[in-house]
Design a protein around this motif. Sequence first.
Motif, PDB file in Angstrom:
ATOM      1  N   PRO A 358       0.852  -1.128  -0.147  1.00  0.00           N
ATOM      2  CA  PRO A 358       0.131   0.003  -0.010  1.00  0.00           C
ATOM      3  C   PRO A 358       0.855   1.108  -0.103  1.00  0.00           C
ATOM      4  O   PRO A 358       0.578   2.383  -0.585  1.00  0.00           O
ATOM      5  CB  PRO A 358      -0.746  -0.035   1.434  1.00  0.00           C
ATOM      6  N   PHE A 359       1.981   1.300   0.597  1.00  0.00           N
ATOM      7  CA  PHE A 359       2.845   2.665   0.711  1.00  0.00           C
ATOM      8  C   PHE A 359       3.302   2.969  -0.478  1.00  0.00           C
ATOM      9  O   PHE A 359       3.570   4.029  -0.776  1.00  0.00           O
ATOM     10  CB  PHE A 359       3.912   2.054   1.497  1.00  0.00           C
ATOM     11  N   LEU A 360       3.297   1.769  -1.523  1.00  0.00           N
ATOM     12  CA  LEU A 360       3.870   2.104  -2.952  1.00  0.00           C
ATOM     13  C   LEU A 360       2.910   2.268  -3.974  1.00  0.00           C
ATOM     14  O   LEU A 360       3.051   2.497  -5.184  1.00  0.00           O
ATOM     15  CB  LEU A 360       4.869   0.919  -3.329  1.00  0.00           C
ATOM     16  N   ASP A 361       1.439   2.135  -3.645  1.00  0.00           N
ATOM     17  CA  ASP A 361       0.419   1.989  -4.411  1.00  0.00           C
ATOM     18  C   ASP A 361      -0.234   3.311  -4.717  1.00  0.00           C
ATOM     19  O   ASP A 361      -0.606   4.080  -3.695  1.00  0.00           O
ATOM     20  CB  ASP A 361      -0.469   1.069  -3.864  1.00  0.00           C
ATOM     21  N   ASN A 362      -0.399   3.901  -5.954  1.00  0.00           N
ATOM     22  CA  ASN A 362      -1.319   5.185  -6.022  1.00  0.00           C
ATOM     23  C   ASN A 362      -2.727   5.102  -5.584  1.00  0.00           C
ATOM     24  O   ASN A 362      -3.368   6.034  -5.494  1.00  0.00           O
ATOM     25  CB  ASN A 362      -0.976   5.605  -7.349  1.00  0.00           C
ATOM     26  N   GLY A 363      -3.214   3.979  -5.498  1.00  0.00           N
ATOM     27  CA  GLY A 363      -4.616   3.698  -5.309  1.00  0.00           C
ATOM     28  C   GLY A 363      -5.369   2.907  -5.894  1.00  0.00           C
ATOM     29  O   GLY A 363      -6.432   2.283  -5.736  1.00  0.00           O
ATOM     30  N   ASP A 364      -4.901   2.559  -7.421  1.00  0.00           N
ATOM     31  CA  ASP A 364      -5.890   1.840  -8.281  1.00  0.00           C
ATOM     32  C   ASP A 364      -5.203   0.274  -8.281  1.00  0.00           C
ATOM     33  O   ASP A 364      -5.653  -0.525  -9.041  1.00  0.00           O
ATOM     34  CB  ASP A 364      -5.831   2.488  -9.647  1.00  0.00           C
TER      35      ASP A 364
END
Length: 390
Positions: A358-364
């Motif tokens: 999640p820390f590296l994920d833009n949200g999609d």
Amino acid sequence: MTLTLIVPSGQALAADPGKTRRHDVITWGAGADRLGEGVTGRGYRLVVHTSAGGDGMRIRLSNAFGDRPLTFDSVYAGLRKSGAELVRGSNRRLTFDGSRSITVPAGQSVFSDPLPGRLAAGSDLVISVHSPDAAGPATGHGMAMATSYITQGDHTADESAAGWVTRTGSWYYVDAVTVRTSASVGAVVALGDSITDGWQSSTDLNRRWPDYLSRRLRASAATTVEGVANEGISGNRVLADGAGQSALNRLDRDVLSHPGVRTVFLFEGINDIKAHTGVTARDLIDGYRTLVKRSREAGLCVVGATIGPYKGWYEWDTAGEAVRQEVNAFIRTSGEFDGVADFDRALRSPYDPERMLPFLDNGDHLHPNDKGMQAMADAVGLAGLDCSPA
């Protein structure tokens, strides 16, 4: 009179240790695609960010997707001050076989003459082009993740921003910039899709993973690779045309035609998998093998990158995940690449390796954020980019 073209404030010019042996190297590139319809009398002020430094800068005008000849009657290059404004005295006219204008045939591209002076690494180069007769399909790069500018009429020689009020997030008609430098300096081309193209990275801040890689290369003594060309196209596939020509069909133009390239960095496949078109791991592996073979025949080596996790993206399913895992096992263990960058390992969550951390994920759940882009670049072994084809 030979002038220093662009040296950002505070940077001294370094002596070139390879004066007796020099060659051209790509310092910026963008995958070409069809980009709407050309507009007669329109000008474009395109902001691009260089990687390798050198002199004798040349740009490549592309009419690759045009259906008729395209004339450019004024082309300039200078250094950006801010927005569409240029550093005073930096804007220089480019010529083509000594002429101020050039007509590019349909389906072809043309290099400018070398421009006297030195172009520093890490510069914001501004290329201003005007066409009096543009019509039919335009060639360009749709998702630049950088702001450029459009005007009507010829304002290419202007260093002020006054005539350049309309913004665009695309690059038009220019697909490569090269410099002349020591023959020991090489380049890497990143052949990829939207993740390489930089989708969801910060606009105008050069935080795509190839940008982070470029900064690492400039600071490293582990390799003589300095040029980085980002040939990512959003939605691109290895096997099928759609969002741009497939990697197989655009390899010659977007990779092999560039000077000074030593290594191809292959990071594609997720769009083939998640589109639910029945593509198997064997299909993708065969495509990779063809890309490797053609690249090596051109004297280049190939680094393969594993496909990152995408569970949570709306097209994810267990069948596609099985293909991804099989393809990644091939990339890691087959020995058919000259090097491997394990982007899957760099991005995945330790708690659910089918998902991005999640820390590296833009949200999609498919595209990394700026931190994810940096993590990918940090996972690249720099010394491996200097390899020789097996």
